[in-house]
Design a protein around this motif. Sequence first.
Motif, PDB file in Angstrom:
ATOM      1  N   GLY A   1     100.204 -15.211  82.533  1.00 52.72           N
ATOM      2  CA  GLY A   1      99.133 -15.912  81.834  1.00 52.72           C
ATOM      3  C   GLY A   1      98.501 -15.075  80.737  1.00 52.72           C
ATOM      4  N   LYS A   2      97.220 -15.322  80.502  1.00 51.15           N
ATOM      5  CA  LYS A   2      96.484 -14.591  79.466  1.00 51.15           C
ATOM      6  C   LYS A   2      96.312 -13.129  79.861  1.00 51.15           C
ATOM      7  N   LEU A   3      96.256 -12.272  78.866  1.00 49.49           N
ATOM      8  CA  LEU A   3      96.139 -10.835  79.114  1.00 49.49           C
ATOM      9  C   LEU A   3      94.669 -10.426  79.177  1.00 49.49           C
ATOM     10  N   HIS A   4      94.016 -10.815  80.280  1.00 49.93           N
ATOM     11  CA  HIS A   4      92.592 -10.506  80.398  1.00 49.93           C
ATOM     12  C   HIS A   4      92.264  -9.800  81.711  1.00 49.93           C
TER      13      HIS A   4
ATOM     14  N   GLU B   1      97.613  -6.715  83.201  1.00 52.93           N
ATOM     15  CA  GLU B   1      97.118  -7.518  82.084  1.00 52.93           C
ATOM     16  C   GLU B   1      96.305  -6.664  81.109  1.00 52.93           C
TER      17      GLU B   1
ATOM     18  N   ARG C   1      97.281  -5.651  77.376  1.00 49.72           N
ATOM     19  CA  ARG C   1      96.370  -6.009  76.288  1.00 49.72           C
ATOM     20  C   ARG C   1      96.048  -4.786  75.421  1.00 49.72           C
TER      21      ARG C   1
ATOM     22  N   ASP D   1      96.813 -11.853  67.399  1.00 52.33           N
ATOM     23  CA  ASP D   1      96.295 -12.260  68.698  1.00 52.33           C
ATOM     24  C   ASP D   1      97.267 -11.794  69.783  1.00 52.33           C
TER      25      ASP D   1
ATOM     26  N   ASP E   1      97.673 -12.550  72.933  1.00 49.85           N
ATOM     27  CA  ASP E   1      98.317 -13.595  73.740  1.00 49.85           C
ATOM     28  C   ASP E   1      99.415 -14.308  72.956  1.00 49.85           C
TER      29      ASP E   1
ATOM     30  N   ALA F   1     102.307 -12.040  73.249  1.00 48.50           N
ATOM     31  CA  ALA F   1     102.841 -12.121  74.618  1.00 48.50           C
ATOM     32  C   ALA F   1     103.702 -13.371  74.801  1.00 48.50           C
ATOM     33  N   ASP F   2     103.261 -14.507  74.236  1.00 47.55           N
ATOM     34  CA  ASP F   2     104.053 -15.741  74.324  1.00 47.55           C
ATOM     35  C   ASP F   2     105.407 -15.555  73.634  1.00 47.55           C
TER      36      ASP F   2
ATOM     37  N   ARG G   1     107.653 -13.334  75.846  1.00 48.69           N
ATOM     38  CA  ARG G   1     108.240 -14.057  76.980  1.00 48.69           C
ATOM     39  C   ARG G   1     109.376 -14.958  76.513  1.00 48.69           C
TER      40      ARG G   1
END
Length: 402
Positions: free
Chosen positions: A336-339, A344, A348, A359, A361, A364-365, A368
């Motif tokens: 999911g989101k890198l938070h 994560e 980030r 950005d 994320d 990251a998308d 993947r």
Amino acid sequence: MTDSARAEQGEADEQAATPRSMRVATALARKGSDEFVKPGRLVEVRFVKGQSLSLTASRLLALMILTAGGDAWRDIPHRMRKADIRRGHKGNERIVDMLEELHRTLFAEDDKSWRGKRATKRFNLIQASWEEVEDGDKETGWIEWQFTPDARRLIQESETYAVMNRQAVLGFRSAYALKLYEEGALRLHRRQPVWKVDIVGLRAALGIDPDKYGDFAQLRRKVLKIAKTEIDQLAHFTVEWQEMRRGRAVVEIEFRFAPKGAPSQIATVDELARHSAGRKARREQTVEKVVAIGDQKAADPAEVTHLLKAVTTSLSTKKDGEPDTSAQPWARFPRGKLHFGVTEQAARAIGLRYGGGWDVDLIADAYRETMGDRLGSLSGTKLEKSWKGFCEAFFARRGRPA
């Protein structure tokens, strides 16, 4: 007859003997465009039950056909640089896997036995291949291969062909979408834009495993709908289908392929020229949230340092303050989101430091999507270095966000 006349006669005989699809392949190669030819018999050859090609192996086969060009039907070796296969990846280990997959995958066609009875003939498309072994750490070299006599026969017998786009072929993320794209390109060239096929034939043509998607609703959702969205975005045509039923069961499908109009063609050309990162978001018409470098607070070195400190603290202590030996950073890349979470925050921090202000994320998308199934085999230091290298490459290709 003079020498020049004999030479002209020889060229004429050679031209007459060359399959039509190969003459077109030669002409496209001379143009130097992204378009290339795949002979019709190779498009229509079906997989043996239970076998299929992965997306990467399907792409490699397409690149082999593109590289061989008008000489694909000849009994000669063909050569290609490994760099043309890797597409930016540093290692060559995937090339070995793809070559071996092509060697062991069987195809089938209807034939006659020695007694004149109906029979199924099974064969490979690649007869032999050679891969240069790199010296030291050099990631260079070539591969060489020969098509089998059966593959050359299919090419020579092909009077029709599919005209495909190299960028489109490399842009597909579904092997089923790529195969349906080939079927559509072939039928549009024949000016017979309809393909009517039963479910058994569809599975054989697309290489769908007999044990997968036994329920047609699954096949529709996991194969056909995904293939349609990718083809409509990347191909020079669109696809629709109609389901024929016997009772409640779907027994046959009729696909219809339609050339795109000028505005849609221009949009497709523009899309193929763009980087694949964010392609899914553009297809689904969702907005890519890109923050300008001047407004990217997370790019502040102080915040990066804070994130790294938080990761270190999280790894070193439990909630009760005792040392934590169970934490395993980089066990897998976050979904999911890198938070939140140890990996994560570490991911980030790397994205902020090396991603050039994009950005995190979004990067990251793209990571993947690019890595696909290979991402599951990476962990620990290898995963961390892979992610860092991708962030650097992402920034190098795109520059700073506007």
